[in-house]
Design a protein around this motif. Structure first.
Motif, PDB file in Angstrom:
ATOM      1  N   GLY A   1      12.626 -12.962  54.142  1.00 20.81           N
ATOM      2  CA  GLY A   1      12.465 -11.563  54.544  1.00 20.81           C
ATOM      3  C   GLY A   1      13.459 -10.657  53.841  1.00 20.81           C
ATOM      4  N   LEU A   2      14.692 -11.125  53.730  1.00 21.75           N
ATOM      5  CA  LEU A   2      15.720 -10.355  53.037  1.00 21.75           C
ATOM      6  C   LEU A   2      15.361 -10.170  51.565  1.00 21.75           C
ATOM      7  CD1 LEU A   2      18.570  -9.060  53.187  1.00 21.75           C
ATOM      8  CD2 LEU A   2      19.474 -11.289  52.548  1.00 21.75           C
ATOM      9  N   ALA A   3      14.875 -11.230  50.943  1.00 25.36           N
ATOM     10  CA  ALA A   3      14.505 -11.157  49.528  1.00 25.36           C
ATOM     11  C   ALA A   3      13.335 -10.208  49.307  1.00 25.36           C
ATOM     12  CB  ALA A   3      14.162 -12.552  48.998  1.00 25.36           C
ATOM     13  N   VAL A   4      12.297 -10.332  50.130  1.00 17.04           N
ATOM     14  CA  VAL A   4      11.117  -9.464  49.982  1.00 17.04           C
ATOM     15  C   VAL A   4      11.499  -8.006  50.207  1.00 17.04           C
ATOM     16  CG1 VAL A   4       8.893  -8.868  51.016  1.00 17.04           C
ATOM     17  CG2 VAL A   4       9.435 -11.251  50.535  1.00 17.04           C
ATOM     18  N   GLY A   5      12.298  -7.748  51.225  1.00 13.50           N
ATOM     19  CA  GLY A   5      12.733  -6.372  51.497  1.00 13.50           C
ATOM     20  C   GLY A   5      13.562  -5.794  50.363  1.00 13.50           C
ATOM     21  N   SER A   6      14.453  -6.608  49.818  1.00 15.86           N
ATOM     22  CA  SER A   6      15.295  -6.140  48.709  1.00 15.86           C
ATOM     23  C   SER A   6      14.470  -5.850  47.463  1.00 15.86           C
ATOM     24  CB  SER A   6      16.359  -7.181  48.385  1.00 15.86           C
ATOM     25  OG  SER A   6      17.208  -7.368  49.480  1.00 15.86           O
ATOM     26  N   VAL A   7      13.517  -6.740  47.170  1.00 20.62           N
ATOM     27  CA  VAL A   7      12.666  -6.536  45.996  1.00 20.62           C
ATOM     28  C   VAL A   7      11.818  -5.276  46.177  1.00 20.62           C
ATOM     29  CG1 VAL A   7      10.689  -7.481  44.723  1.00 20.62           C
ATOM     30  CG2 VAL A   7      12.634  -8.943  45.277  1.00 20.62           C
ATOM     31  N   ALA A   8      11.245  -5.105  47.368  1.00 20.49           N
ATOM     32  CA  ALA A   8      10.422  -3.915  47.620  1.00 20.49           C
ATOM     33  C   ALA A   8      11.241  -2.639  47.463  1.00 20.49           C
ATOM     34  CB  ALA A   8       9.810  -3.991  49.017  1.00 20.49           C
ATOM     35  N   ALA A   9      12.456  -2.638  47.982  1.00 19.14           N
ATOM     36  CA  ALA A   9      13.316  -1.466  47.862  1.00 19.14           C
ATOM     37  C   ALA A   9      13.680  -1.206  46.404  1.00 19.14           C
ATOM     38  CB  ALA A   9      14.581  -1.652  48.699  1.00 19.14           C
ATOM     39  N   ALA A  10      13.995  -2.265  45.674  1.00 21.59           N
ATOM     40  CA  ALA A  10      14.364  -2.108  44.268  1.00 21.59           C
ATOM     41  C   ALA A  10      13.195  -1.569  43.444  1.00 21.59           C
ATOM     42  CB  ALA A  10      14.838  -3.437  43.698  1.00 21.59           C
ATOM     43  N   VAL A  11      11.996  -2.098  43.674  1.00 21.08           N
ATOM     44  CA  VAL A  11      10.816  -1.640  42.935  1.00 21.08           C
ATOM     45  C   VAL A  11      10.523  -0.179  43.252  1.00 21.08           C
ATOM     46  CG1 VAL A  11       8.301  -1.929  42.753  1.00 21.08           C
ATOM     47  CG2 VAL A  11       9.801  -3.924  42.655  1.00 21.08           C
ATOM     48  N   THR A  12      10.625   0.188  44.517  1.00 20.19           N
ATOM     49  CA  THR A  12      10.378   1.576  44.917  1.00 20.19           C
ATOM     50  C   THR A  12      11.348   2.523  44.228  1.00 20.19           C
ATOM     51  OG1 THR A  12       9.575   0.845  47.071  1.00 20.19           O
ATOM     52  CG2 THR A  12      10.244   3.139  46.885  1.00 20.19           C
ATOM     53  N   VAL A  13      12.607   2.173  44.211  1.00 21.64           N
ATOM     54  CA  VAL A  13      13.611   3.024  43.570  1.00 21.64           C
ATOM     55  C   VAL A  13      13.370   3.088  42.058  1.00 21.64           C
ATOM     56  CG1 VAL A  13      16.072   3.188  43.011  1.00 21.64           C
ATOM     57  CG2 VAL A  13      15.359   2.715  45.351  1.00 21.64           C
ATOM     58  N   LEU A  14      13.075   1.953  41.460  1.00 25.31           N
ATOM     59  CA  LEU A  14      12.886   1.922  40.009  1.00 25.31           C
ATOM     60  C   LEU A  14      11.704   2.775  39.570  1.00 25.31           C
ATOM     61  CD1 LEU A  14      13.560  -1.829  39.222  1.00 25.31           C
ATOM     62  CD2 LEU A  14      15.012   0.116  38.664  1.00 25.31           C
ATOM     63  N   TYR A  15      10.600   2.706  40.305  1.00 23.33           N
ATOM     64  CA  TYR A  15       9.414   3.446  39.900  1.00 23.33           C
ATOM     65  C   TYR A  15       9.421   4.905  40.339  1.00 23.33           C
ATOM     66  CZ  TYR A  15       7.252  -0.727  38.077  1.00 23.33           C
ATOM     67  OH  TYR A  15       6.974  -1.840  37.344  1.00 23.33           O
TER      68      TYR A  15
END
Length: 118
Positions: free
Chosen positions: A9-23
């Motif tokens: 859950g921590l990994a998925v949340g972190s990846v989702a947040a990172a992708v959102t910020v990047l795009y």
């Protein structure tokens, strides 16, 4: 909650947040790749830290169970030794309660060992 579920859950949340910020921020291709590489390295470091802390917690629980529980059981047995001879009905009840406590502790130890093996 299982440790693996928490980490996933921590990994998925972190990846989702990172992708959102990047795009959501305008950057050139090379800047974007650099940002992704940095975010990836940060995420790996954070996940490694979380895993280390979870392992420390498991070790602490195991150490606590191994060091404190057996001595507590022995203390209870010694304290109740005089009661065993006083009343046969009480003796049987106390023996059953002690057995239930030992069973619960053994189940806890198995649970900790199972969690530690994951």
């Amino acid at each position: 909650m299982k440790t693996s579920t928490f980490i996933a859950g921590l990994a998925v949340g972190s990846v989702a947040a990172a992708v959102t910020v990047l795009y959501s921020t305008p950057q050139s291709g090379s800047d974007m790749r650099s940002t992704v590489a940095t975010a990836s390295a940060d995420l790996k470091a954070k996940l490694k830290d979380v895993k280390g802390r979870v392992d420390e917690l498991k070790d602490s629980v195991t150490d606590f169970a191994n060091e404190n529980v057996p001595s507590t059981i022995e203390g209870v047995k010694d304290s109740l030794g005089g009661w065993r001879t006083a009343d046969p009905g009480s003796r049987n009840r106390l023996e059953n309660e002690i057995q239930e406590i030992q069973n619960a502790i053994e189940e806890l130890e198995r649970s900790v060992a199972a969690q530690h093996s994951h």
